[in-house]
Design a protein around this motif. Structure first.
Motif, PDB file in Angstrom:
ATOM      1  N   VAL A 158      -5.119   7.408   7.149  1.00  0.00           N
ATOM      2  CA  VAL A 158      -4.205   6.303   6.853  1.00  0.00           C
ATOM      3  C   VAL A 158      -2.841   6.738   6.313  1.00  0.00           C
ATOM      4  O   VAL A 158      -2.440   6.354   5.213  1.00  0.00           O
ATOM      5  CB  VAL A 158      -4.843   5.280   5.877  1.00  0.00           C
ATOM      6  N   MET A 215       0.905   6.030   5.956  1.00  0.00           N
ATOM      7  CA  MET A 215       1.525   4.703   6.095  1.00  0.00           C
ATOM      8  C   MET A 215       2.329   4.611   7.393  1.00  0.00           C
ATOM      9  O   MET A 215       2.476   3.543   7.955  1.00  0.00           O
ATOM     10  CB  MET A 215       2.410   4.370   4.887  1.00  0.00           C
ATOM     11  N   ARG A 227       0.141   5.475   0.109  1.00  0.00           N
ATOM     12  CA  ARG A 227      -0.927   6.442   0.297  1.00  0.00           C
ATOM     13  C   ARG A 227      -0.657   7.748  -0.441  1.00  0.00           C
ATOM     14  O   ARG A 227      -1.532   8.591  -0.537  1.00  0.00           O
ATOM     15  CB  ARG A 227      -1.065   6.707   1.805  1.00  0.00           C
ATOM     16  N   CYS A 228       0.585   7.931  -0.922  1.00  0.00           N
ATOM     17  CA  CYS A 228       0.944   9.232  -1.498  1.00  0.00           C
ATOM     18  C   CYS A 228       0.816   9.289  -3.020  1.00  0.00           C
ATOM     19  O   CYS A 228       0.369  10.292  -3.557  1.00  0.00           O
ATOM     20  CB  CYS A 228       2.395   9.570  -1.163  1.00  0.00           C
ATOM     21  N   THR A 229       1.273   8.257  -3.712  1.00  0.00           N
ATOM     22  CA  THR A 229       1.559   8.423  -5.140  1.00  0.00           C
ATOM     23  C   THR A 229       0.433   8.044  -6.082  1.00  0.00           C
ATOM     24  O   THR A 229       0.449   8.431  -7.243  1.00  0.00           O
ATOM     25  CB  THR A 229       2.757   7.533  -5.561  1.00  0.00           C
ATOM     26  N   GLY A 230      -0.514   7.246  -5.635  1.00  0.00           N
ATOM     27  CA  GLY A 230      -1.488   6.702  -6.581  1.00  0.00           C
ATOM     28  C   GLY A 230      -0.876   5.613  -7.457  1.00  0.00           C
ATOM     29  O   GLY A 230      -1.497   5.164  -8.404  1.00  0.00           O
ATOM     30  N   PHE A 250      -1.494  13.950   5.697  1.00  0.00           N
ATOM     31  CA  PHE A 250      -2.830  14.118   5.113  1.00  0.00           C
ATOM     32  C   PHE A 250      -3.812  14.802   6.047  1.00  0.00           C
ATOM     33  O   PHE A 250      -5.016  14.627   5.943  1.00  0.00           O
ATOM     34  CB  PHE A 250      -3.386  12.768   4.639  1.00  0.00           C
ATOM     35  N   ARG A 253      -6.916  15.586   3.902  1.00  0.00           N
ATOM     36  CA  ARG A 253      -6.606  16.122   2.572  1.00  0.00           C
ATOM     37  C   ARG A 253      -7.893  16.534   1.840  1.00  0.00           C
ATOM     38  O   ARG A 253      -8.678  15.685   1.437  1.00  0.00           O
ATOM     39  CB  ARG A 253      -5.867  15.070   1.750  1.00  0.00           C
ATOM     40  N   LEU A 290      -6.508   1.550  -9.244  1.00  0.00           N
ATOM     41  CA  LEU A 290      -6.400   2.974  -9.592  1.00  0.00           C
ATOM     42  C   LEU A 290      -5.943   3.139 -11.035  1.00  0.00           C
ATOM     43  O   LEU A 290      -5.115   2.386 -11.537  1.00  0.00           O
ATOM     44  CB  LEU A 290      -5.438   3.668  -8.628  1.00  0.00           C
ATOM     45  N   GLY A 292       3.082  14.661  -9.130  1.00  0.00           N
ATOM     46  CA  GLY A 292       2.948  13.628  -8.096  1.00  0.00           C
ATOM     47  C   GLY A 292       1.853  13.966  -7.095  1.00  0.00           C
ATOM     48  O   GLY A 292       1.089  13.100  -6.669  1.00  0.00           O
ATOM     49  N   LEU A 346       0.840  -1.200   0.000  1.00  0.00           N
ATOM     50  CA  LEU A 346       0.000   0.000   0.000  1.00  0.00           C
ATOM     51  C   LEU A 346       0.873   1.247   0.000  1.00  0.00           C
ATOM     52  O   LEU A 346       1.869   1.328   0.720  1.00  0.00           O
ATOM     53  CB  LEU A 346      -0.905   0.020   1.235  1.00  0.00           C
ATOM     54  N   GLN A 353      -1.549  13.436  -8.880  1.00  0.00           N
ATOM     55  CA  GLN A 353      -1.870  12.004  -8.982  1.00  0.00           C
ATOM     56  C   GLN A 353      -2.279  11.450  -7.621  1.00  0.00           C
ATOM     57  O   GLN A 353      -3.244  10.695  -7.500  1.00  0.00           O
ATOM     58  CB  GLN A 353      -0.656  11.223  -9.500  1.00  0.00           C
ATOM     59  N   GLY A 354      -1.522  11.840  -6.599  1.00  0.00           N
ATOM     60  CA  GLY A 354      -1.791  11.323  -5.256  1.00  0.00           C
ATOM     61  C   GLY A 354      -3.135  11.785  -4.728  1.00  0.00           C
ATOM     62  O   GLY A 354      -3.853  11.028  -4.076  1.00  0.00           O
ATOM     63  N   ALA A 373      -5.838   9.869  -6.461  1.00  0.00           N
ATOM     64  CA  ALA A 373      -5.855   8.501  -5.923  1.00  0.00           C
ATOM     65  C   ALA A 373      -6.585   8.467  -4.592  1.00  0.00           C
ATOM     66  O   ALA A 373      -7.399   7.570  -4.337  1.00  0.00           O
ATOM     67  CB  ALA A 373      -4.430   7.979  -5.758  1.00  0.00           C
TER      68      ALA A 373
END
Lengths: 292, 160, 794
Positions: free
Chosen positions: C196, C198, B137-140, C252, C366, C718, C676, B135, C679-680, C683
């Motif tokens: 969440v 990480m 969580r940042c980059t997609g 986040f 976020r 995704l 980035g 997993l 994209q994030g 996502a």
């Protein structure tokens, strides 16, 4: 999230392992790949006094075909089941299902025996074992016994295994070369346990009519089970699209999933119908590939 | 409490000793007893993949492994990758912006260092299948996929 | 982008400086910091949603070998102050939070005691032995339950569970309703989610008894405000506390507030005079860190026959959970404030009601205003459905054009330098709007259902002090920076931000490089240590680029001025007007051409530090600069998202086929980093809309406290995001920077929902709830048939 204390034992032979398990009885738990037991230990949902590690029992890591039976040692890792040329030849459905278990690193550690004993109602290996009429070979200090997969699974995470016993191997009848197979699972995300999983095998007679059909469903009851299809339902049928519709509706009627807040019973029934349809289509497609 | 015992581990080619309880997770022993903090702990139930290390060259969750089980096996951690110069995979992650906070990155590096050895020319779908066990969580994930495919190409070229 | 940028270093796609340590496992996240002799904390948490604490028995836990102490709320109350949340905002109830509860627990996971032991294993063993005697109280497990007459009180000090209630009116929506061609009603329910990161929360506290000083290691986004809060609640001065946050494994929004666990650890380290650390495990993080979202919105829109919006009425309910770590009005208020976004709407009312429930407290995640664009663009689609108009045409008819700018929204906020119409047109052109609909018709004939959803976002990015003042929230929107050119000519610079993956060390070095005229490799950015960084508001919202980057850029310009003044003196010139610094060399303009002077920053630095008698008159030795910067009241970026999906109507399975976003976030500091972030953000929006959900049962039991239950999207779910870039600088910010990083969440939530509803249109149903789970989509379709294909269907 740290496990409660346990003593650790690392037998070098099956005999030693059985001896340890017999000695500690209910207070012991064997650990194979640890991919299901590990989280339960870490969350303290399982708290054995003694952990008996089976990972050194290399004699339980084997794949062999003898007299039309594919026998796999209980310590065979999923990755091997998924990629072994022998398994892919003798039971391509088993290999295909193994390739969908969890994720790549999980498959490197997780074992066939561990998955069967853990007995998650939606897991792949129990489903295929039930569909294929596999025999589970069990060792104990008193000797070996063998049991049909459909009798082995008793309830959610409950199997016919007494304290002191371990699964040593599993015997799958080799899939008939003319049989087609299908495996479909539906999960929220890639790699998750299935909400519903369906496996099917299909054999056609020379005239293109259906000679045999087996369907098993996981995730809709406390254990995976084979749908008891009366031969009259399929034997001699021409496998048309509408026949497939009929069969899938028939299977969906035969299950009685439980309702829960997140997944209503009706939804599992709908999923089952859709997956059976797709699974049989897959099976039909690869019988025809075989035939060609 | 169960008694501590001295265990001998082979980590990154070096023999190390630690005095630990049997219940101690490999992830904790690596990080706390051996000072190898590059292996991160993200969930301790085997889902997130942050703690992925290699056991006998195969990726595995350090949080689902008890250190005591690892006697006689070879452990490889992120500290062994790219010590002098970045590996092609690490370099590609850097060039393609395949990491942001970086917490999940060591687990991803270890997974694909092993996978690319087994599968030198993977498809995007195969990369995504394997990456689904980690997993982020940042980059997609998009740039990670690009980076892995790029690293695979670089590694194929380097091979004689 | 124009062929030749006005910038030399801003806008360059530099790969990140921070990567090397992170890809090799040499980052320093909280748990990687070795604190010799540190004890470990483990919290005992409530198994109940709502219960009185009758007594806590700690004796058995105490007896476990290795346990140093067990502490409860009563202990902590002696050593810490409560958190009082009472900004003067009409309709907002003041609240207070104890460090650990002493009278009752308010959610499943509420910490009631803490065990301190030699290691985490022992601490967990002992925590199991702490016995708490509870008397069960009625759980308030939903918005409806919270606002029902006679509901049990979550906070006994309040008159009701309605903790915040605001309303607003501009123009005359009732008159608009009367003259409307139609009135369109729409509902949007966004489920509870959590951040969440990480890396879970955690901290390590070291109390120096001799110096009476607390060093607090913590992964945090706002080191300075955290230091102030920590000092205040421990009864210390800010100079007695140092907050250190080296690498942070994602935030986040979850790592802003000072949480009770963190305060407890700090207080106990001081009390025990021993270092103490805590790392939250994943279940604690999912259950008890901070939750977010869970709001229900209704719109009632008066429209003309062509879809033109005459007036809109918005009602928001938010389920805020049990504790107010933030003013309860804060998140939903922003939704209401910017709802109308890219559309021309003068007549507008809103009513915002926020309720307390027996769930984990909410915080900003976020895009705290994440639901905004779904509500607005979902309303547009509802208008199109009801009036049988093309949703794209309804957008065009209402959308602000460049000629409308600056535009004063009904709520009084001013939009300028935004390009919603341009992003809309480029997004629909890129995704092929017309060709899509042909494909859609053809596939429907085969029983396949694809849909296209659009969502145009106006994202509030940087909040200046004037914004806080007008909304009644205490605080500042400013940021602070210092730039120090060292004697050798290398540059250290710092700002009050707290990074958690945004690439500050790289992007911010580019803003300093630009302001000064040196290569970014010469600049080192230092953040995350309150003894080093100037007092700033830290990282939240999308303020890093504008507030932080802006402050550094201006500060570096100030440094450049001084450098050039010294250079002019060295060159024997009267003025520095025809001088500039580029790549570290002083250049002089002669006949409109820039030529190197052979004088470098290193020479100037040597003079400034080691030869100060050669400085021009009035110039003090050294090259040390600082500056604070307060951004405009609000800056806005904008974007249009276009998402193509397929829904398998038999299973409800949703597949994202294509995702295009057209972005305009002004001047881009580093395009790699910005892409980035975009994209994030998308996502996170998609993962939240499709998979994630904090689930409480009717008794307030949390059912989603593992990663097997709280589903975060993997690489297989995704899509690849195609990004179109527009760059309209903000005329009022340094270098024209606007900020971004939250709009992606907003747009994704709206675009995917609109796409699903487009796919389901033949069945005459529309999704009003998220997550868009397969079982939910299937439930909408059950018993329905494609209205155009009914013949021959069963």
């Amino acid at each position: 999230m740290k496990p409660a204390s346990f003593d650790y034992h690392r037998p070098q032979t099956v005999e030693d392992a059985l001896g340890l398990l017999a000695r500690f009885g209910e207070t012991a738990k064997p650990i194979a790949g640890g991919q299901s037991l590990g989280p339960m230990l870490n969350m303290r949902l399982a708290r054995p006094r003694h952990l008996v590690d089976l990972n050194d029992l290399v004699e339980l890591d084997f794949v062999r075909v003898v007299d039309g039976v594919l026998e796999l040692g209980a310590m065979t890792r999923h990755q091997r089941v998924a990629t072994s040329a022998e398994v892919r030849r003798a039971h391509p459905l088993l290999a295909a299902a193994a390739a969908t278990i969890g994720h790549y690193p999980i498959r490197q550690r997780g074992t066939l025996g561990g998955s069967l004993v853990h007995a998650d109602p939606a897991a792949q290996m129990p489903l295929i074992a039930v569909l294929a009429n596999a025999r589970i070979v069990i060792g104990g200090v008193g000797g070996m016994r063998e049991i049909a997969a459909c009798d082995f699974f008793q309830s959610v995470m409950t199997v016919d295994l007494r304290a002191g016993e371990i699964v040593t191997s599993v015997r799958f009848p080799v899939l008939a070369p003319n049989a087609g197979w299908g495996f479909r699972l539906f999960s929220r995300r890639h790699g998750d346990f299935a909400m519903v999983a369906v496996a099917a095998t299909l054999a056609l007679a020379d005239d293109g009519r259906v000679a045999d059909l087996k369907v098993a469903v996981g995730g809709v009851a406390s254990v995976p089970f084979r749908i008891d299809l009366d031969a009259s339902v399929f034997a001699g049928a021409t496998p048309t699209a509408s026949w497939i519709e009929e069969i899938s509706a028939h299977v969906a009627e035969r299950i009685a999933p439980e309702d829960n807040a997140l997944v209503p019973a009706e939804y599992r029934r709908e999923l089952t119908e859709a997956l059976v349809r797709d699974g049989i289509k897959d099976a039909l497609r690869n019988t025809q590939v075989e035939a060609a | 409490m169960s008694d501590k015992r001295t265990i001998t581990l082979t980590v990154n080619g070096t023999t190390r000793e630690a005095d630990v309880e049997p219940r101690r997770l490999l992830s904790d022993v690596l990080r706390e007893d051996l000072g190898l903090t590059g292996t991160h702990v993200g969930c301790e139930h085997g889902v997130c993949g942050a703690c992925t290390v290699l056991i006998d060259d195969k990726p595995a969750r350090a949080c689902l492994t008890y250190a005591v089980q690892m006697e006689g096996h070879e452990i490889t951690t992120i500290e062994a990758v790219g010590e002098e110069t970045l590996s092609p995979l690490q370099q590609a992650l850097h060039e393609e912006h395949g990491l942001q906070c970086g917490f999940c990155t060591p687990g991803i590096v270890m997974t694909f260092e092993a996978f690319l050895r087994e599968m030198p020319d993977p498809s995007e779908a195969q990369v995504r299948d394997v990456l689904s066990g980690n997993l982020c969580r940042c980059t997609g994930y998009q740039n990670i996929v690009v980076a892995v495919l790029k690293a695979a190409a670089v590694m194929r070229e380097k091979r004689p | 982008m124009t062929a030749r940028s006005q910038f030399n270093y801003i806008g360059k796609p530099l790969a990140r400086k921070e990567d090397r340590r992170l890809v090799t496992g040499h980052g320093r996240y909280l748990d990687d910091i070795v604190v010799p002799g540190a004890l470990h904390a483990c919290f005992v948490r409530s198994p109940h949603a709502h219960a009185k604490i009758l007594g806590i028995s700690v004796e058995a836990a105490h007896e476990v070998p290795g346990v140093v102490g067990v502490f409860t709320g009563k202990d902590l109350a002696q050593w810490t102050n409560r958190l009082r949340q009472a900004p003067r905002i009409e309709g907002l109830q003041p609240t207070e939070i104890e460090t650990l509860p002493t009278d009752k627990v308010r959610f499943h996971g509420d910490p009631v005691a803490v065990v301190v032991a030699s290691d985490r294993y022992v601490a967990e063993d002992a925590a199991e032995l702490v016995e708490v005697d509870y008397e069960m109280l009625a759980p308030v497990a939903s918005l409806e339950a919270a606002l029902a007459p006679g509901a049990a009180l979550v906070d006994d000090a309040l008159p009701s569970n309605l903790v915040s209630h605001q309303s607003f009116s501009a123009g005359n929506v009732e008159a608009r309703r009367k003259e409307a061609h139609a009135v369109v009603e729409a509902t949007f329910y966004q489920h509870r989610q959590t951040h969440v990161p990480m890396e879970t929360r955690g901290c390590a506290a070291v109390w120096d008894q001799g110096r009476e000083h607390l060093t607090f290691h913590i992964g945090n986004q706002v080191p300075h405000p955290l230091r102030s809060a920590l000092a205040g609640r421990l009864g210390l001065s800010e100079s007695q506390v140092t907050v250190i946050s080296p690498d942070v494994g994602g935030g986040f929004g979850q790592k802003i507030a000072l949480y009770r666990e963190e305060l407890t650890v700090a207080a106990l380290a001081r009390h025990l005079k021993q270092p103490l650390r805590w790392r939250e495990d994943r279940s604690e993080n999912l259950m008890a860190a901070s939750h977010a979202r869970e709001n229900l919105c209704h719109t009632r829109t008066s429209v003309a026959a062509d879809g033109r919006i005459l007036g809109i009425e918005l009602e928001i309910f938010e389920d805020f959970g049990a504790y107010c770590f933030y003013p309860a009005n804060y998140m939903s208020r922003v939704v209401a404030m910017i709802l109308t976004g890219p559309y021309r709407i003068a007549d507008y009312t809103f009513e915002v009601k926020v309720a307390l429930t027996n769930k984990c407290g909410n915080g900003p995640m976020r895009a705290p205003m994440a639901i905004t664009s779904w509500v607005m663009d979902g309303t547009i689609d509802a208008i199109a459905r009801q009036l049988e108009l093309d949703p794209l045409k309804v957008r065009r008819v209402n959308m602000l054009r460049t000629a409308d700018l600056p535009y004063r929204m009904a709520t009084g906020e001013t939009l300028e330098d935004i390009t919603p119409a341009e992003t809309l047109e480029s997004a629909v052109a890129s995704i092929g709007y017309d060709a899509f609909h042909e494909r859609q018709r053809a596939l429907r004939e085969e029983g396949r259902y694809i849909g296209l959803g659009l969502c145009t976002v106006v994202e509030s990015t940087t909040y200046g002090s004037a914004f806080y003042k007008t909304t009644g929230i205490a605080g500042s929107g400013h940021e602070a920076a210092w730039v120090r050119i060292e004697p050798s000519g290398v540059i250290n610079a710092s700002v009050g931000l707290g990074g958690s993956g945004q690439g500050y060390e790289t992007a911010l070095s580019q803003t300093v490089a630009e302001g000064l005229g040196v290569d970014p490799s010469m600049v080192r950015i230092l953040t995350g240590n309150t003894d080093v960084a100037p007092y700033g508001m830290g990282s939240r919202g999308a303020r890093g680029g504008t507030a932080g980057g802006g402050a550094l850029y201006l500060c570096a310009q100030k440094a450049a001025e001084q450098v050039l003044r010294i250079a002019a003196h060295r060159l024997g010139l009267n003025s520095a007007q025809e001088l500039r610094l580029l790549d570290g060399q002083v250049e002089r303009r002669i006949n409109n051409e820039w030529t190197g002077t052979g004088l470098f920053l290193t020479d100037i630095a040597r003079t400034a530090y080691l030869d100060p008698t050669n400085l021009p008159e009035g110039v003090a030795p050294g090259l040390d600069f600082s500056l604070t910067y307060d951004p405009p009241p609000m800056t806005y970026s904008n974007s249009t998202h276009a998402c193509e999906v397929e829904v398998d109507t038999r299973t409800g399975r949703l597949t994202i086929l294509r995702y295009v976003v057209s972005e305009d976030c002004g001047t881009v500091i580093n395009p790699i980093v910005v892409r980035g972030q975009q994209q994030g953000a998308i996502a996170m929006g998609l993962s939240g809309s499709l998979f994630e959900q904090v689930v409480y049962d009717e008794n307030g039991q949390n059912l989603s406290a593992t990663f097997a239950d709280y589903l975060v999207a993997t690489a297989c779910e995704l899509p690849e995001v195609e990004i179109l870039h527009n760059h309209t600088p903000n005329k009022r910010t340094p270098a024209g920077i606007k900020g971004m990083a939250e709009g992606g969440v907003m747009g994704a939530i709206g675009a995917v929902s609109n796409a699903v509803n487009d796919a389901l249109a033949p069945f005459g149903v529309a999704a009003t709830h998220q997550p868009l789970s397969p079982q939910y989509l299937r439930s909408l379709l059950r018993g329905r048939a494609d209205r155009n294909r009914q013949e021959g269907q069963d």
